[in-house]
Design an enzyme around this catalytic site. Structure first.
Site, mmCIF file in Angstrom:
data_model
loop_
_atom_site.group_PDB
_atom_site.id
_atom_site.type_symbol
_atom_site.label_atom_id
_atom_site.label_comp_id
_atom_site.label_asym_id
_atom_site.label_seq_id
_atom_site.Cartn_x
_atom_site.Cartn_y
_atom_site.Cartn_z
ATOM 1 N N GLU A 10 -2.510 -4.610 -3.224
ATOM 2 C CA GLU A 10 -3.738 -5.494 -3.646
ATOM 3 C C GLU A 10 -3.170 -4.710 -5.532
ATOM 4 O O GLU A 10 -3.611 -5.715 -6.392
ATOM 5 C CB GLU A 10 -4.720 -6.461 -3.636
ATOM 6 C CG GLU A 10 -5.021 -6.816 -2.303
ATOM 7 C CD GLU A 10 -5.037 -6.328 -1.606
ATOM 8 O OE1 GLU A 10 -4.720 -5.085 -1.031
ATOM 9 O OE2 GLU A 10 -6.549 -5.982 -0.334
ATOM 10 N N CYS A 51 -10.670 -3.341 -3.946
ATOM 11 C CA CYS A 51 -9.671 -4.380 -4.853
ATOM 12 C C CYS A 51 -10.266 -5.772 -4.616
ATOM 13 O O CYS A 51 -9.848 -6.236 -5.854
ATOM 14 C CB CYS A 51 -8.820 -4.329 -3.840
ATOM 15 S SG CYS A 51 -7.583 -3.704 -2.990
ATOM 16 N N ASN A 106 1.130 -0.991 0.191
ATOM 17 C CA ASN A 106 -0.075 0.115 -0.202
ATOM 18 C C ASN A 106 0.660 1.316 -0.151
ATOM 19 O O ASN A 106 2.061 1.078 0.719
ATOM 20 C CB ASN A 106 -0.736 0.042 0.711
ATOM 21 C CG ASN A 106 -0.753 -0.542 2.426
ATOM 22 O OD1 ASN A 106 0.425 -0.849 2.484
ATOM 23 N ND2 ASN A 106 -1.269 -0.100 3.894
ATOM 24 N N CYS A 117 -4.329 0.412 -1.940
ATOM 25 C CA CYS A 117 -4.405 -0.277 -1.511
ATOM 26 C C CYS A 117 -2.832 -1.500 -2.593
ATOM 27 O O CYS A 117 -2.527 -1.656 -3.447
ATOM 28 C CB CYS A 117 -5.451 -1.523 -1.508
ATOM 29 S SG CYS A 117 -6.303 -0.769 -0.397
ATOM 30 N N CYS A 153 -10.857 -5.376 0.451
ATOM 31 C CA CYS A 153 -11.152 -4.146 0.544
ATOM 32 C C CYS A 153 -12.107 -4.716 -0.718
ATOM 33 O O CYS A 153 -11.596 -5.787 -1.485
ATOM 34 C CB CYS A 153 -10.625 -2.879 0.796
ATOM 35 S SG CYS A 153 -10.781 -2.143 -1.059
ATOM 36 N N GLU A 188 0.315 5.236 0.668
ATOM 37 C CA GLU A 188 -0.399 6.259 1.153
ATOM 38 C C GLU A 188 0.035 7.766 0.345
ATOM 39 O O GLU A 188 0.934 8.173 0.181
ATOM 40 C CB GLU A 188 -0.984 6.595 2.795
ATOM 41 C CG GLU A 188 -1.184 5.146 3.489
ATOM 42 C CD GLU A 188 -1.338 4.859 4.396
ATOM 43 O OE1 GLU A 188 -0.881 5.496 5.235
ATOM 44 O OE2 GLU A 188 -2.128 4.070 5.035
ATOM 45 N N ASN A 189 -0.623 8.840 1.365
ATOM 46 C CA ASN A 189 -0.970 10.375 0.385
ATOM 47 C C ASN A 189 -1.335 10.977 1.013
ATOM 48 O O ASN A 189 -2.125 11.095 1.989
ATOM 49 C CB ASN A 189 -1.458 10.241 -1.276
ATOM 50 C CG ASN A 189 -0.943 11.299 -1.515
ATOM 51 O OD1 ASN A 189 -1.491 11.937 -1.449
ATOM 52 N ND2 ASN A 189 0.445 11.362 -2.701
ATOM 53 N N ALA A 190 -0.906 11.913 2.130
ATOM 54 C CA ALA A 190 -1.491 13.028 2.593
ATOM 55 C C ALA A 190 -2.802 13.424 2.370
ATOM 56 O O ALA A 190 -3.218 14.287 3.017
ATOM 57 C CB ALA A 190 -0.291 14.639 2.442
HETATM 58 N N1 THU Z 1 -5.623 -1.332 2.136
HETATM 59 C C1 THU Z 1 -4.527 -1.769 1.552
HETATM 60 O O1 THU Z 1 -3.318 -2.375 0.900
HETATM 61 N N2 THU Z 1 -5.509 -3.708 1.323
HETATM 62 C C2 THU Z 1 -6.295 -3.798 1.647
HETATM 63 O O2 THU Z 1 -7.122 -4.884 0.846
HETATM 64 C C3 THU Z 1 -7.063 -2.800 3.176
HETATM 65 C C4 THU Z 1 -6.394 -1.611 3.226
HETATM 66 C C5 THU Z 1 -4.817 -0.644 2.866
HETATM 67 C C6 THU Z 1 -5.088 1.519 2.292
HETATM 68 C C7 THU Z 1 -4.203 1.980 4.140
HETATM 69 O O3 THU Z 1 -2.955 2.643 3.263
HETATM 70 C C8 THU Z 1 -4.273 1.183 5.358
HETATM 71 O O4 THU Z 1 -4.128 -0.433 4.141
HETATM 72 C C9 THU Z 1 -5.891 1.334 5.872
HETATM 73 O O5 THU Z 1 -6.807 0.989 5.445
#
Ligand code: THU
Length: 136
Positions: A61, A95, A48, A59, A92, A50-52
């Site tokens: 996946e 995904c 994963n 994600c 999620c 993330e970003n500000a």
């Molecule tokens: N996240 C994933 O990488 N995969 C998932 O299936 C669920 C959530 C990440 C997104 C975010 O960076 C962190 O987990 C918390 O939600």
């Protein structure tokens, strides 16, 4: 559900774990690693990022799947998701939808640092999916 041999599953788990080490997750502190197995027998990984601007987060996946497509492969056999948590997390909803595009029959395996493993076909996680077939 087609069987994937234990050795291949072990390799997918190892690569998903390794990928989680590259996660950029300063806002959630929830690193995730994924490994995708294709019909060609190749493995693509993702973490994963993330970003500000929080909504821009991708994600693990989907990162792995986009990596697969960028390398000209399009058929997913299995997705392994690793989280460094006591219990496993299923992919999620977003995904699940993206997995469906390239692997409606894919097996989804979620592993963690505890003993529990979630293992089921995507069709169980995303029943009655909307997909490419609907646009034919
Ligand atoms: N996240 C994933 O990488 N995969 C998932 O299936 C669920 C959530 C990440 C997104 C975010 O960076 C962190 O987990 C918390 O939600």
């Amino acid at each position: 559900m087609a069987d994937i041999d234990e050795k291949t599953i072990g390799e997918l788990v190892a690569q998903a774990k390794q990928s989680s080490k590259h996660a950029y997750s300063p806002y959630s502190n929830f690193p995730v690693g994924a490994a995708v197995l294709t019909t060609e027998g190749n493995i693509f990984t993702g973490c994963n990022v993330e970003n500000a601007s929080l909504g821009l987060t991708i994600c693990a996946e989907r990162n792995a799947i986009f990596h697969m497509v960028a390398e000209a492969q399009r058929q997913i056999v299995a997705v392994v998701v690793y989280t460094p948590t006591p219990t496993p997390s299923a992919p999620c909803g977003a995904c699940r939808q993206v997995i469906n595009e390239f692997g409606p029959s894919a097996q989804i395996i979620s592993v963690c640092d505890g003993p529990d493993v979630l293992h089921m076909p995507l069709s169980e996680l995303l029943p009655h999916a909307f997909g490419p077939i609907d646009l034919e």
